[in-house]
Design a protein around this motif. Sequence first.
Motif, short mmCIF file in Angstrom:
data_model
loop_
_atom_site.label_atom_id
_atom_site.label_comp_id
_atom_site.label_asym_id
_atom_site.label_seq_id
_atom_site.Cartn_x
_atom_site.Cartn_y
_atom_site.Cartn_z
N GLN A 83 -3.19 61.74 -41.57
CA GLN A 83 -3.48 63.16 -41.42
C GLN A 83 -3.24 63.88 -42.72
O GLN A 83 -2.45 63.43 -43.56
CB GLN A 83 -2.59 63.75 -40.34
CG GLN A 83 -2.75 63.05 -39.00
CD GLN A 83 -1.92 63.69 -37.92
OE1 GLN A 83 -0.90 64.27 -38.19
NE2 GLN A 83 -2.40 63.59 -36.69
N LEU A 135 -0.13 67.93 -47.84
CA LEU A 135 0.68 66.80 -47.42
C LEU A 135 -0.17 65.79 -46.66
O LEU A 135 -0.94 66.18 -45.78
CB LEU A 135 1.82 67.26 -46.50
CG LEU A 135 2.86 68.17 -47.11
CD1 LEU A 135 3.63 68.91 -46.03
CD2 LEU A 135 3.83 67.36 -47.97
N PHE A 145 5.21 60.15 -37.66
CA PHE A 145 4.37 60.17 -38.84
C PHE A 145 5.25 60.17 -40.08
O PHE A 145 6.29 60.81 -40.12
CB PHE A 145 3.47 61.40 -38.85
CG PHE A 145 2.33 61.32 -37.87
CD1 PHE A 145 2.47 61.79 -36.58
CD2 PHE A 145 1.12 60.77 -38.25
CE1 PHE A 145 1.42 61.69 -35.67
CE2 PHE A 145 0.07 60.68 -37.36
CZ PHE A 145 0.22 61.14 -36.06
N PHE A 179 5.54 61.13 -44.04
CA PHE A 179 4.91 62.11 -44.92
C PHE A 179 4.97 61.68 -46.38
O PHE A 179 5.95 61.07 -46.82
CB PHE A 179 5.60 63.47 -44.77
CG PHE A 179 5.19 64.19 -43.54
CD1 PHE A 179 5.82 63.93 -42.33
CD2 PHE A 179 4.16 65.12 -43.56
CE1 PHE A 179 5.43 64.58 -41.17
CE2 PHE A 179 3.77 65.78 -42.41
CZ PHE A 179 4.41 65.51 -41.21
N GLY A 180 3.92 62.05 -47.11
CA GLY A 180 3.92 61.92 -48.55
C GLY A 180 4.74 63.05 -49.17
O GLY A 180 5.17 63.98 -48.48
N THR A 181 4.92 62.97 -50.48
CA THR A 181 5.75 63.96 -51.19
C THR A 181 5.02 65.28 -51.44
O THR A 181 5.64 66.27 -51.77
CB THR A 181 6.24 63.40 -52.53
OG1 THR A 181 5.12 62.86 -53.22
CG2 THR A 181 7.28 62.33 -52.32
#
Lengths: 115, 111
Positions: free
Chosen positions: B33, B88, B99, B101-103
Amino acid sequence: DVKVTQSSRYLVKRTGEKVFLECVQDMDHENMFWYRQDPGLGLRLIYFSYDVKMKEKGDIPEGYSVSREKKERFSLILESASTNQTSMYLCASSHKGDRPNYGYTFGSGTRLTVV
Amino acid sequence: TQLLEQSPQFLSIQEGENLTVYCNSSSVFSSLQWYRQEPGEGPVLLVTVVTGGEVKKLKRLTFQFGDARKDSSLHITAAQPGDTGLYLCAGARETGNQFYFGTGTSLTVIP
């Protein structure tokens, strides 16, 4: 309009205080999550819950606890606030089940400052 | 160790320019996402992609899921100041409801 509501947008607490962050969702979601967001570190999962009275530790649970007595409410508790817990706290919820078709709905966040 | 790496971390461009943001991992995800977060607010879901190679368009935003379901990209055409925010990506593993998460990529579009 469906939403996740966090009780406070801004909080300032003293070191050593017990702090309660409240989160309520009106979407009948099974899953609820607490994240903290810090610059350069992204979102880090503190605790989550898939059902009433159920809780699971996330990646950084130390210094925190949670409570989920009702399906719509998920509370984050800082047992004894410390300055390194100064952060933006985000609550999120989602449906259980057909996971790829559901995303998180986030609250607006609580910016906590511990002095 | 971050499960999802985003690049670039910061991006400042002029209105009207195009840009691409990348989200990469060594892990396979069942879905991925993209969210946009404005200052002082929580992230808002933009899109979910679930099939390897899938491409979704949302007005001027194009999202692609890698063939191997390990990476994704977000392309914005003719960026506008309203696109400013933190983007994100978040991936779901084959099991569980969480989920990762990316940075994040902080985008500023200058009028």
